[in-house]
Design a protein around this motif. Structure first.
Motif, short mmCIF file in Angstrom:
data_model
loop_
_atom_site.label_atom_id
_atom_site.label_comp_id
_atom_site.label_asym_id
_atom_site.label_seq_id
_atom_site.Cartn_x
_atom_site.Cartn_y
_atom_site.Cartn_z
N LEU A 334 14.46 -35.94 -3.64
CA LEU A 334 13.86 -34.83 -2.89
C LEU A 334 14.90 -34.11 -2.06
CD1 LEU A 334 10.98 -33.64 -2.53
CD2 LEU A 334 10.76 -35.10 -0.51
N HIS A 335 15.79 -34.86 -1.43
CA HIS A 335 16.87 -34.23 -0.66
C HIS A 335 17.77 -33.39 -1.57
CE1 HIS A 335 16.65 -35.53 3.52
NE2 HIS A 335 16.17 -36.68 3.10
N ARG A 336 18.09 -33.90 -2.75
CA ARG A 336 18.93 -33.14 -3.68
C ARG A 336 18.24 -31.84 -4.08
NH1 ARG A 336 18.75 -32.05 -8.63
NH2 ARG A 336 17.07 -33.54 -9.09
N LYS A 337 16.96 -31.94 -4.42
CA LYS A 337 16.20 -30.75 -4.82
C LYS A 337 16.10 -29.75 -3.68
CE LYS A 337 13.34 -33.03 -8.32
NZ LYS A 337 11.98 -33.47 -8.69
N ARG A 338 15.94 -30.26 -2.47
CA ARG A 338 15.87 -29.35 -1.32
C ARG A 338 17.18 -28.60 -1.14
NH1 ARG A 338 16.72 -30.39 4.99
NH2 ARG A 338 15.75 -28.49 5.81
N ARG A 339 18.31 -29.29 -1.24
CA ARG A 339 19.60 -28.61 -1.09
C ARG A 339 19.77 -27.52 -2.14
NH1 ARG A 339 21.29 -34.02 -0.10
NH2 ARG A 339 22.00 -34.23 -2.27
N ASP A 340 19.36 -27.80 -3.35
CA ASP A 340 19.46 -26.81 -4.43
C ASP A 340 18.55 -25.62 -4.14
OD1 ASP A 340 20.04 -25.96 -7.30
OD2 ASP A 340 17.85 -26.16 -7.34
N TRP A 341 17.32 -25.89 -3.67
CA TRP A 341 16.39 -24.81 -3.35
C TRP A 341 16.91 -23.94 -2.21
CZ3 TRP A 341 13.19 -23.91 1.02
CH2 TRP A 341 12.19 -22.95 0.84
N ILE A 342 17.46 -24.56 -1.18
CA ILE A 342 18.02 -23.80 -0.06
C ILE A 342 19.12 -22.88 -0.55
CG2 ILE A 342 19.41 -23.98 2.04
CD1 ILE A 342 17.81 -26.49 2.76
N ALA A 343 20.00 -23.38 -1.40
CA ALA A 343 21.11 -22.56 -1.91
C ALA A 343 20.58 -21.35 -2.68
CB ALA A 343 22.02 -23.41 -2.80
N ARG A 344 19.57 -21.56 -3.50
CA ARG A 344 19.01 -20.44 -4.27
C ARG A 344 18.28 -19.46 -3.36
NH1 ARG A 344 15.08 -22.48 -7.95
NH2 ARG A 344 15.12 -24.53 -6.96
N MET A 345 17.55 -19.99 -2.37
CA MET A 345 16.87 -19.10 -1.43
C MET A 345 17.86 -18.28 -0.62
SD MET A 345 13.49 -18.88 -1.16
CE MET A 345 13.27 -18.44 0.57
N GLU A 346 18.93 -18.90 -0.17
CA GLU A 346 19.90 -18.18 0.64
C GLU A 346 20.58 -17.06 -0.15
OE1 GLU A 346 22.46 -21.12 2.40
OE2 GLU A 346 21.07 -21.46 4.09
N ARG A 347 20.77 -17.27 -1.46
CA ARG A 347 21.33 -16.19 -2.27
C ARG A 347 20.38 -15.00 -2.32
NH1 ARG A 347 23.42 -20.56 -5.44
NH2 ARG A 347 21.59 -20.57 -6.84
N PRO A 388 4.79 -21.32 8.18
CA PRO A 388 5.90 -21.76 9.04
C PRO A 388 6.68 -22.95 8.49
CG PRO A 388 3.78 -22.25 10.06
CD PRO A 388 3.50 -21.36 8.89
N SER A 389 6.00 -23.89 7.80
CA SER A 389 6.71 -25.06 7.31
C SER A 389 7.76 -24.72 6.26
CB SER A 389 5.73 -26.09 6.75
OG SER A 389 5.10 -25.61 5.58
N THR A 390 7.56 -23.60 5.58
CA THR A 390 8.54 -23.17 4.58
C THR A 390 9.89 -22.90 5.22
OG1 THR A 390 6.77 -22.21 3.25
CG2 THR A 390 9.00 -21.46 2.79
N ILE A 391 9.88 -22.39 6.46
CA ILE A 391 11.14 -22.10 7.14
C ILE A 391 11.82 -23.39 7.59
CG2 ILE A 391 12.23 -20.73 8.96
CD1 ILE A 391 10.73 -19.15 6.72
N ASN A 392 11.07 -24.41 7.98
CA ASN A 392 11.67 -25.70 8.27
C ASN A 392 12.32 -26.28 7.02
OD1 ASN A 392 9.10 -25.36 10.05
ND2 ASN A 392 10.36 -26.82 11.20
N LEU A 393 11.63 -26.18 5.89
CA LEU A 393 12.19 -26.67 4.63
C LEU A 393 13.48 -25.95 4.30
CD1 LEU A 393 11.57 -28.57 2.20
CD2 LEU A 393 10.58 -26.57 1.07
N LEU A 394 13.55 -24.67 4.63
CA LEU A 394 14.74 -23.86 4.39
C LEU A 394 15.89 -24.20 5.33
CD1 LEU A 394 15.87 -21.32 2.82
CD2 LEU A 394 14.89 -19.93 4.66
N ASP A 395 15.61 -25.03 6.36
CA ASP A 395 16.57 -25.29 7.44
C ASP A 395 16.88 -24.00 8.18
OD1 ASP A 395 18.23 -26.82 9.09
OD2 ASP A 395 20.00 -26.47 7.84
N GLY A 396 15.88 -23.13 8.26
CA GLY A 396 16.09 -21.82 8.84
C GLY A 396 15.66 -21.72 10.29
#
Length: 438
Positions: A334-347, A388-396
């Protein structure tokens, strides 16, 4: 809502702190389920000291002698931190103030009391069967939920009992009650404020942050509790490009929320902001990834649950126990998938200065309705946490500010960005707040 404090921190610069405290404390003592503990003697002493120093010509911080509340998730030296529970009553008292509390004291804040909360911060609704649920002060005709988990914190500010409230935000626990109570709540990038001295919900997502009456006051509180104060640029809305994501975030909006959000977008557009309807289809992946809180809470609580589950709010215990189903391998993945999702979202976010969305899709439901029905409770909780929880998941980072018409139920406008974009988000929020007030 009373008007004991209806002004910003800066506007209170010449106000007698002791007179203000003497006016507030009787109301705080009568406030239903808002505080779990009050510090009247210490608060009066802090207020009197600030007044004496000002008379003597000493330059004091803006917060000196002004009332601030602290969520009962956070350590204050010499007290057992209860986190809205009864099960921790036998635990030893905290040996020291949490860093955020220590920094508030250093800025001269008069800590007025500990505020009530959802037990162990595990709900966006704000119900508490142990200490009662503080009613939302935005509606005098019905007992509505305040939102959670920082329920008492929001009500302490919205009721004019404090200039600011220290709380926490793991999936919206600052922004949800701020939106429902009609005040401002800022969730900073998590790493900017130490979480030491707070009882964890999710070590991955927990954020220590605050709510106030204005964006400028949130900026100031952030400068007090964060490791490094931000420099907030002056920014006109004509300089920014803002995305309105069409995936998930606008689903199931209640009519009043939809109308208020649409009116807010119109005001921002008239003020020069470039608004872009963007799909952000990656947001559809967030729900499946957002499973950290249950697993991490279960790790912390499993011994207590085994021995004392009967002392828990059954709704909280049920959510914590759901975390037991996640294996260690799945958790690591789950942590790996989250890191990948954050990278794609930030792009995708790189093309915009911030995201705009309703903080929550509904107005505050009646307390009795959610107390009477477990199904209604969990449905409302899911809706409140969704955006709001989506932004926590984003580390935003994100801020909620009121966008409803005067005299109507509160609705929050959320302005959000990726990690460490706090200064830009706050600059946009300050300009948006001015546009919405016109």
């Amino acid at each position: 809502m009373n008007n004991l404090i209806s002004q910003s921190i800066a506007a209170l610069a010449t106000t007698s702190r002791r007179a203000l405290m003497d006016a507030i404390l009787p109301h705080a003592e009568r406030a239903t389920a808002v505080f779990t503990r009050l510090y009247p003697a210490a608060a009066r002493a802090s207020a009197a000291y600030a007044d004496a120093m000002r008379v003597a010509g000493v330059q004091l911080p803006p917060l000196a002698g002004l009332p601030v509340s602290v969520k009962d998730l956070t350590d204050i030296a010499g007290e057992t931190t209860m986190a809205g529970s009864t099960v921790l009553g036998g635990m030893p008292p905290a040996a020291a103030d949490a860093p955020a509390v220590r920094r508030l004291r250093g800025a001269g804040a008069a800590l007025i009391g500990k505020t009530n909360m959802t037990e162990f911060a595990f709900s966006g609704v704000g119900l508490n069967p142990h200490y009662g649920t503080p009613p939302n002060p935005a509606d005098d005709t019905a007992m509505r939920i305040p939102g959670g988990s920082s329920s008492g914190a929001a009500v302490s500010v919205a009721s004019g009992l404090c200039v600011a409230a220290l709380g926490s935000d793991t999936g919206g626990s600052i922004r949800i009650p701020a939106a429902l109570c009609g005040i401002v709540g800022f969730k900073s990038t998590a790493r900017r404020v130490p979480t030491a001295g707070t009882i964890p919900l999710s070590t991955t997502l927990d954020t220590v942050c605050a709510m106030t009456r204005s964006v400028n006051d949130c900026i100031y509180l952030d400068s007090v509790i964060a490791d490094d104060p931000l420099t907030i640029p002056e920014l006109a809305l004509g300089q920014v490009r803002l995305a309105v994501p069409g995936t998930v975030m606008l689903d199931a909006l209640e009519p009043h929320v939809a109308t208020s959000f649409s009116a807010a977008l119109t005001s921002l557009s008239r003020a020069g902001a470039q608004l872009v309807d963007a799909p952000f289809s990656l947001l559809a992946e967030a729900a499946e990834l957002n499973r950290f809180s249950g697993a991490e809470a279960y790790s912390w609580h499993r011994g207590l649950l085994a021995a004392h589950e009967d002392q828990y709010d059954f709704r909280v215990a049920k959510r914590i126990r759901m975390g037991s189903a996640l294996s260690a391998a799945d958790y690591i993945d789950l942590h790996r998938k989250r890191r990948d999702w954050i990278a794609r979202m930030e792009r995708e976010l790189g093309a915009f200065d911030a995201l705009l969305m309703p903080t929550v899709p509904i107005v505050a439901p009646p307390i009795a309705y959610l107390e009477a029905s477990e199904d209604a409770f969990f449905k409302a909780n899911a809706l409140l946490l969704r955006n709001p929880s989506t932004i926590n998941l984003l580390d935003g980072c994100a801020i909620s500010l009121p966008c409803h018409a005067p005299g109507t139920l509160p609705v929050g406008l959320m302005i959000a960005g990726p990690a460490m974009s706090d200064a830009k988000v706050l600059a946009i929020a300050r300009a948006a707040e001015a546009a919405l007030r016109q």
